[in-house]
Design a protein around this motif. Structure first.
Motif, PDB file in Angstrom:
ATOM      1  N   PHE A   1      -0.476   3.160   5.085  1.00  0.00           N
ATOM      2  CA  PHE A   1       0.957   3.215   4.772  1.00  0.00           C
ATOM      3  C   PHE A   1       1.691   2.081   5.478  1.00  0.00           C
ATOM      4  O   PHE A   1       1.564   1.904   6.694  1.00  0.00           O
ATOM      5  CB  PHE A   1       1.529   4.568   5.188  1.00  0.00           C
ATOM      6  CG  PHE A   1       0.917   5.713   4.433  1.00  0.00           C
ATOM      7  CD1 PHE A   1       1.520   6.206   3.288  1.00  0.00           C
ATOM      8  CD2 PHE A   1      -0.286   6.269   4.851  1.00  0.00           C
ATOM      9  CE1 PHE A   1       0.940   7.251   2.581  1.00  0.00           C
ATOM     10  CE2 PHE A   1      -0.879   7.304   4.146  1.00  0.00           C
ATOM     11  CZ  PHE A   1      -0.259   7.794   3.007  1.00  0.00           C
TER      12      PHE A   1
ATOM     13  N   THR B   1       7.842   6.961   0.360  1.00  0.00           N
ATOM     14  CA  THR B   1       8.378   5.595   0.312  1.00  0.00           C
ATOM     15  C   THR B   1       8.987   5.239  -1.043  1.00  0.00           C
ATOM     16  O   THR B   1       9.521   4.139  -1.201  1.00  0.00           O
ATOM     17  CB  THR B   1       7.277   4.574   0.629  1.00  0.00           C
ATOM     18  OG1 THR B   1       6.252   4.633  -0.388  1.00  0.00           O
ATOM     19  CG2 THR B   1       6.648   4.841   1.982  1.00  0.00           C
TER      20      THR B   1
ATOM     21  N   SER C   1      11.151   1.803  -1.766  1.00  0.00           N
ATOM     22  CA  SER C   1      10.430   0.781  -2.534  1.00  0.00           C
ATOM     23  C   SER C   1      11.201   0.394  -3.784  1.00  0.00           C
ATOM     24  O   SER C   1      11.348  -0.791  -4.099  1.00  0.00           O
ATOM     25  CB  SER C   1       9.033   1.293  -2.921  1.00  0.00           C
ATOM     26  OG  SER C   1       8.241   1.548  -1.794  1.00  0.00           O
TER      27      SER C   1
ATOM     28  N   ARG D   1       5.454  -1.332   0.666  1.00  0.00           N
ATOM     29  CA  ARG D   1       4.362  -0.873  -0.183  1.00  0.00           C
ATOM     30  C   ARG D   1       3.537  -2.067  -0.618  1.00  0.00           C
ATOM     31  O   ARG D   1       4.079  -3.154  -0.848  1.00  0.00           O
ATOM     32  CB  ARG D   1       4.940  -0.161  -1.407  1.00  0.00           C
ATOM     33  CG  ARG D   1       4.019   0.787  -2.086  1.00  0.00           C
ATOM     34  CD  ARG D   1       4.793   1.549  -3.122  1.00  0.00           C
ATOM     35  NE  ARG D   1       4.085   2.730  -3.541  1.00  0.00           N
ATOM     36  CZ  ARG D   1       4.635   3.704  -4.230  1.00  0.00           C
ATOM     37  NH1 ARG D   1       5.914   3.639  -4.538  1.00  0.00           N
ATOM     38  NH2 ARG D   1       3.941   4.748  -4.594  1.00  0.00           N
TER      39      ARG D   1
ATOM     40  N   TYR E   1       3.429   6.649  -9.239  1.00  0.00           N
ATOM     41  CA  TYR E   1       3.550   5.189  -9.216  1.00  0.00           C
ATOM     42  C   TYR E   1       4.403   4.663 -10.361  1.00  0.00           C
ATOM     43  O   TYR E   1       5.045   3.617 -10.253  1.00  0.00           O
ATOM     44  CB  TYR E   1       2.167   4.536  -9.273  1.00  0.00           C
ATOM     45  CG  TYR E   1       1.285   4.833  -8.078  1.00  0.00           C
ATOM     46  CD1 TYR E   1       1.840   5.136  -6.836  1.00  0.00           C
ATOM     47  CD2 TYR E   1      -0.104   4.822  -8.190  1.00  0.00           C
ATOM     48  CE1 TYR E   1       1.034   5.416  -5.746  1.00  0.00           C
ATOM     49  CE2 TYR E   1      -0.915   5.097  -7.099  1.00  0.00           C
ATOM     50  CZ  TYR E   1      -0.344   5.397  -5.882  1.00  0.00           C
ATOM     51  OH  TYR E   1      -1.143   5.666  -4.799  1.00  0.00           O
TER      52      TYR E   1
END
Length: 374
Positions: A85, A157, A161, A191, A328
């Protein structure tokens, strides 16, 4: 002062309304799902059991982020480790935790603030690219009610991101190259796929100058955009002797090159009558199709840079497995813009507004009860 507030609300009312309504609805839904639908005993452990309103937003990967923020990085060979991470989210989380006195609360606040800002940037960018306020409104709404959009509220995140990604593309659209480079650097510190923005920046800079001899400047901008990743690699080299430790540990997270083959094969060997078929894999594959098709259409509608970012953001993780693709795909904002344009047809818009929230509530209930979704 009042007129200034009125102008601000007139400009940003839609993304802020969407943010407030969807996040408040998810906050209540998560809490009631947690107390009304207790998960199985083997489900992921609780990180803030004394406050269920906060605890529902700290599951799975949240534990790694919170550990980094409170205790630092660690690397255990052949075991899931915190080095997978990237550091910017945990660093901001640590700083905010010092102010509010609770790391989980800090993570929830950080994620919500980042998502609110991200929706505002998406709104501004959509207005300029889609040339339709109605389509821009749909793009913001569809992202906020997408079935896995609850991750934008969690200690993950995703929201941070997305904010850097959108700021980078907005700066590229405005040809503010230096700000695009800074946003790309922040994205690559949040990321690993953020590094894709450095390539997009270089490509868009060269396209803007139509092949003139400006490639050294383009490379310099791309280099700035890579600083987040490069600085993290330098840290890993000093701390653990492996600058690619974030990649080396992927196998312990069941992510290996070619892993998608073993996950997809059962779908062709079984059917809904003989089963079992992993609902996670089906969900991830549907998300992959949505993101890939949306990115391909974006190549013609929005530009090559948008398409390449969307495609690679999904195909790179897909090369090592289908896992988490439904999460994602939240980064593939061009697909949501394309969907928003297509949904000028009332029947499609109504269908999306019905199906997305329905699945969102279902997956949220599963997630808060410690069952892995994405």
């Amino acid at each position: 002062m009042r007129s200034a507030l009125q102008r601000f609300w007139a400009e940003w009312s839609w993304p802020l309304q969407v943010f407030l309504l969807t996040r408040l609805a998810l906050l209540g839904a998560a809490f009631f799902a947690d107390i009304a639908l207790p998960g199985p005993p083997e489900a992921a452990g609780r990180l803030e059991p004394s406050n269920l309103w906060l605890d529902v937003w700290a599951r799975w990967d949240s534990g790694f982020c919170l550990h980094i923020a409170t205790q630092g990085y660690y690397l255990y060979p052949d075991e899931p480790s915190a080095v997978a991470f990237f550091p910017l989210y945990p660093l901001l989380l640590k700083g905010l935790a010092g102010l509010v006195g609770n790391a989980v609360l800090a993570g929830v606040l950080l994620s919500h603030l980042s998502f609110a800002l991200a929706l505002m940037v998406l709104w501004k960018l959509s207005l300029q690219l889609l040339n339709s306020p109605a389509a821009a409104r749909r793009a913001v709404l569809y992202l906020a009610i997408f079935p896995t959009s609850f991750y934008f509220s969690a200690v993950y995140t995703e929201s941070l991101s997305l904010l850097w990604v959108l700021l980078a593309f907005y700066a590229l659209h405005e040809r503010r190259w230096e700000w695009a480079a800074v946003s790309a650097a922040l994205a690559s510190a949040t990321r690993v796929t953020g590094i894709l923005l450095a390539g997009v920046l270089w490509l868009e800079y060269l396209r803007a100058w139509e092949g003139r001899s400006r490639w050294p400047v383009g490379l310099a901008l791309a280099g700035v955009g890579s600083l987040g990743l490069l600085s993290y690699m330098a840290f890993l080299a000093v701390q653990f002797g492996d600058p690619l430790a974030f990649w080396s540990v992927q196998g312990s997270f069941s992510r290996e090159v070619g892993g998608f083959i073993e996950e997809i094969r059962p779908l062709f060997q079984q059917n809904f009558l003989t089963g079992p078929i992993s609902w996670n894999v089906l969900l991830d594959l549907l998300a992959l199709v949505f993101g890939v098709v949306g990115s391909l259409v974006a190549a013609r509608r929005l530009g090559l840079g948008y398409a390449l970012f969307g495609l690679l953001s999904l195909l790179i993780p897909f090369s090592s497995g289908t896992g988490s693709l439904s999460r994602y795909v939240l980064m593939v904002f061009p697909a949501f813009m394309v969907l928003a344009e297509a949904a000028e047809r009332p029947w499609l818009d109504s269908l999306i507004r019905f199906i997305f929230p329905l699945l969102l509530g279902l997956l949220l209930a599963i997630h808060v009860n410690g069952i892995f979704v994405a």
